[in-house]
Design an enzyme around this catalytic site. Structure first.
Site, PDB file in Angstrom:
ATOM      1  N   TYR A   7      -9.073  14.091  -3.772  1.00 26.29           N
ATOM      2  CA  TYR A   7      -8.534  13.536  -2.525  1.00 26.29           C
ATOM      3  C   TYR A   7      -7.466  14.503  -2.011  1.00 26.29           C
ATOM      4  O   TYR A   7      -6.595  14.924  -2.775  1.00 26.29           O
ATOM      5  CB  TYR A   7      -7.860  12.186  -2.763  1.00 26.29           C
ATOM      6  CG  TYR A   7      -8.776  10.991  -2.879  1.00 26.29           C
ATOM      7  CD1 TYR A   7     -10.072  11.111  -3.354  1.00 26.29           C
ATOM      8  CD2 TYR A   7      -8.321   9.718  -2.546  1.00 26.29           C
ATOM      9  CE1 TYR A   7     -10.900  10.015  -3.485  1.00 26.29           C
ATOM     10  CE2 TYR A   7      -9.143   8.599  -2.667  1.00 26.29           C
ATOM     11  CZ  TYR A   7     -10.427   8.750  -3.148  1.00 26.29           C
ATOM     12  OH  TYR A   7     -11.240   7.657  -3.270  1.00 26.29           O
ATOM     13  N   HIS A  30       0.817  -1.207   0.000  1.00 22.15           N
ATOM     14  CA  HIS A  30       0.000   0.000   0.000  1.00 22.15           C
ATOM     15  C   HIS A  30       0.857   1.267   0.000  1.00 22.15           C
ATOM     16  O   HIS A  30       0.370   2.363  -0.229  1.00 22.15           O
ATOM     17  CB  HIS A  30      -0.925  -0.032   1.230  1.00 22.15           C
ATOM     18  CG  HIS A  30      -1.977   1.019   1.240  1.00 22.15           C
ATOM     19  ND1 HIS A  30      -1.985   2.059   2.148  1.00 22.15           N
ATOM     20  CD2 HIS A  30      -3.070   1.220   0.458  1.00 22.15           C
ATOM     21  CE1 HIS A  30      -3.025   2.834   1.933  1.00 22.15           C
ATOM     22  NE2 HIS A  30      -3.707   2.355   0.911  1.00 22.15           N
TER      23      HIS A  30
END
Length: 682
Positions: A452, A419
């Protein structure tokens, strides 16, 4: 939700909570997102609890709840939420009508509109749909996950009753636009209008729309998988047919029709959610995108240039070699990151590019640049995380294209999702080989970077570059990380680093120093870190937590958390950055990371924690955190009972996201003026 007192209570609660200051079409968009998120919640989170129940697990979790109890509580909360959701939906539709945008039902159609719909049905819909009946020779069909369907009870021969179903085709837009103005009718309502002709010769006794949600949390045996790519491709196909977790039906569905549905898909009565309106509100995103009506949307905002990269005669490599550059998206343009990869792909002095990809856009310019770099003869290594949930299919497509272009593609470590966000460019320069590194809190996704909020850091720091290379060698091969200079990696040493940082503040507080912790993350779930924060609060450390989503810590809960304040900010942009600030009375430490404080991030994923050491960049992040904590428009404060409240403030209002937009514009304007002055004097 059948109890009138319950309905009145919810309606009053909703009236107090709703916020009509947001533009109308943006409220439609948000409701669409909420509906989509609820789907994912059932497919993954609820599904995992159902799996635990099926496996016979009765052990309570750290909150004291067994899987069965958790499922019961979730059902109660979701029924409450869905009722509230459709109160909002109905009000929005009424408000939309005032703007001369109308969603009408079949009874409201004029003769002209009926004629148009008849032609549309026979020319567009009829060739696509397929009516299915269930009898001795035709078994109940497999119903596709999240597909919208119409269930029917049909009168058969000798007074028998037959079950029929029609899938509302997803290949046709669900909003059918009528001629003259912005008037729409839902596709399922059109199909219902012509249902008698679909089952010609039979009487339709009852019909209702329904939709099922299936278990999409399918486990992958990575240890036993000879080919991870093929294994994940198979799991994606199986996802369509997982166990049914939820059935949504129209509120007034006939009980006999409902019982047939429940029996055939093997669902409990508690899995049924009766919907007072159109099932599946994700279609509202199409309403939000109606052309024109800009006054009903947020004012258009364009990401601004980063001043450091707005210098005419300096390449990005020269700028980064001189100092670290901090980027704040979406206020500052993500295009700089794209340009960096593009320049690296075409630069004859660049020898290698290494990058991790977790979620990328459907037409990713970064991936295109990586393929170009490989075709230009550079060594390109890309870690594509195939296990990025619901992006697996997209990532598989990119992985195959990258391989065909000559890139080395790897899929990460067995049992761990990668990630962390990492980009390394290795460049041949005068007398040496120099590495340039970009790390970030968010994905290398040029689309989501527009809404975002994330932070990215460019650096040429040799120690960080060495650490970054060690991380990539661990991911691509069997190299073990023996020591690190500046970076910390989960699941190796990130957890212990956070514990050490909190312990430093505890020690300082006990010594009477002004100890401070500010953390901005998406979720706080990890038990060990929550316990450590309680310990720090009890010792006198002042703690501010900016947690957008789930927070399992309870602030102001007696002596144990009296020094902890928690807020959540939900606004136009999705708060996504992860920031960690620690002050022990003498020294300030600032870190950024791809990780939230969740057990999965710290123990079951490859994550990266990196320091911000440049004084100017540190100051910028501190100012960001101060601004977030002063927000009294989009922020909500978490109370000790787990509920949230508006922050009442008699002083001037401050919307942090709006403030960051305006600040980015001012910085860009100053940079542009300075650039013009410099160019003029040359």
């Amino acid at each position: 939700m059948e109890n009138l007192a319950d309905r009145n209570l919810i309606e009053e609660f909703w009236r107090r909570r709703k916020n009509k200051t947001n533009p109308l079409l943006e409220r439609f968009r948000f409701l669409s997102i909420a509906s989509s998120n609820l789907d994912e919640f059932f497919m993954v989170r609820v599904a995992s609890i159902v799996d635990q129940i099926s496996a016979g697990i009765t052990i309570p979790d750290i909150a004291g709840y067994t899987p069965l109890k958790k499922l019961q509580l979730i059902r109660e909360k979701v029924h409450f939420m869905v009722y509230e959701e459709y109160l909002c939906f109905k009000e929005l539709i009424c408000d939309l009508k005032k703007q001369e945008i109308t969603l009408i039902n079949p009874k409201e159609l004029s003769d002209t509109q009926k004629k148009y719909i008849t032609n549309y049905y026979y020319n567009t819909i009829f060739p696509v749909i397929t009516p299915i009946v269930v009898d001795k020779s035709r078994p109940f069909p497999l119903i596709l996950n999240k597909s919208l369907n119409i269930a029917l009870l049909i009168e058969g021969d000798n007074d028998s009753v037959i079950f029929g179903t029609v899938q509302v085709p997803s290949v046709i837009g669900r909003l059918v636009k009528l001629p003259m103005g912005n008037k729409f009718i839902l596709l399922e309502d059109v199909i219902k209008m012509f249902s008698k002709e679909l089952f010609n010769g039979h009487k339709i006794l009852n019909m209702s729309c329904y939709r099922i949600t299936r278990n999409a949390d399918l486990a992958i045996d990575e240890e036993g998988a000879e080919d991870l790519l093929e294994t994940i491709e198979q799991s994606i196909r199986r996802r369509k047919w997982g166990e049914v977790i939820r059935i949504e039906v129209e509120k007034n569905i006939d009980i006999k029709l409902l019982n047939i549905l429940r029996t055939e898909v093997e669902a409990d009565e508690a899995d049924v959610y009766k919907i007072d309106g159109a099932i599946d509100l994700t279609f509202l995103n199409k309403i939000a995108a109606i052309k024109g009506y800009e006054c009903l949307r947020y004012p258009k905002f364009e990401a601004q240039v980063v001043p450091e990269f707005n210098i005419k005669d300096k390449s990005m490599f020269e700028v980064i070699r001189e100092k670290d550059v901090l980027l704040y998206h979406p206020y500052q343009s993500f295009q700089h990151v794209v340009d960096f990869v593009k320049k690296a792909a075409s630069d004859p002095n660049v020898l290698a590019i290494k990058q991790t990809l977790y979620r990328v856009s459907g037409k990713s310019p970064i991936v295109e640049a990586l393929m170009e770099a490989a075709e230009n003869g550079k060594e390109v290594t890309v870690l594509v995380e195939l296990k990025a949930r619901f992006d697996e299919e997209n990532n598989i497509v990119w992985a195959k294209r990258l391989e065909k272009s000559g890139c080395h593609v790897i899929y990460g470590l067995v049992g761990l999702k990668t990630h962390g966000k990492l980009l390394i460019v290795v460049r041949k320069e005068v007398g040496r080989i120099k590495s340039y590194v970009h790390m970030a809190t968010g994905n290398y996704n040029d689309v989501t970077a527009n809404f975002y909020t994330d932070l990215g850091l460019f650096t040429s720091n040799d120690m960080i570059a060495k650490d970054a290379s060690s991380i990539f060698n661990m991911l691509s091969g069997y190299a073990k990380i023996s020591s690190m200079n500046k970076l910390f990696v989960a699941p190796l040493n990130m957890r212990s680093k956070f514990i050490d940082l909190i312990n430093e503040q505890i020690k300082s507080a006990k010594e009477g120093k002004n100890a401070r912790i500010i953390v901005k993350i998406n979720a706080l779930v990890d038990r060990e870190l929550i316990t450590k924060l309680y310990e720090a609060s009890f010792a006198g450390v002042v703690i501010d937590l900016i947690v957008r989503g789930i927070c399992c810590l309870r602030p102001n809960y007696g002596e144990i958390s009296r020094n902890i304040n928690v807020i959540s900010i939900v606004g136009r942009f999705l708060e996504h950055s992860r920031i960690f600030y620690f002050y022990n009375g003498e020294e300030e430490k600032v870190y950024l990371s791809s990780a939230d404080w969740m057990t999965r991030n710290l123990d079951r994923r490859v994550e990266i924690l990196f320091p911000v050491e440049d004084k100017k960049n540190k100051f910028m992040i501190k100012e960001q955190l101060k601004t977030y904590l002063m927000d009294n428009v989009k922020a909500r404060r978490l109370r000790s009972d787990g509920s949230y409240e508006r922050i009442e403030d008699s002083h001037d209002t401050l919307n942090s996201q709006k403030y960051f937009q305006e600040k980015a514009k001012k910085i860009a304007v100053r940079s542009s003026v300075r650039k013009k002055i410099i160019d003029f004097h040359r």
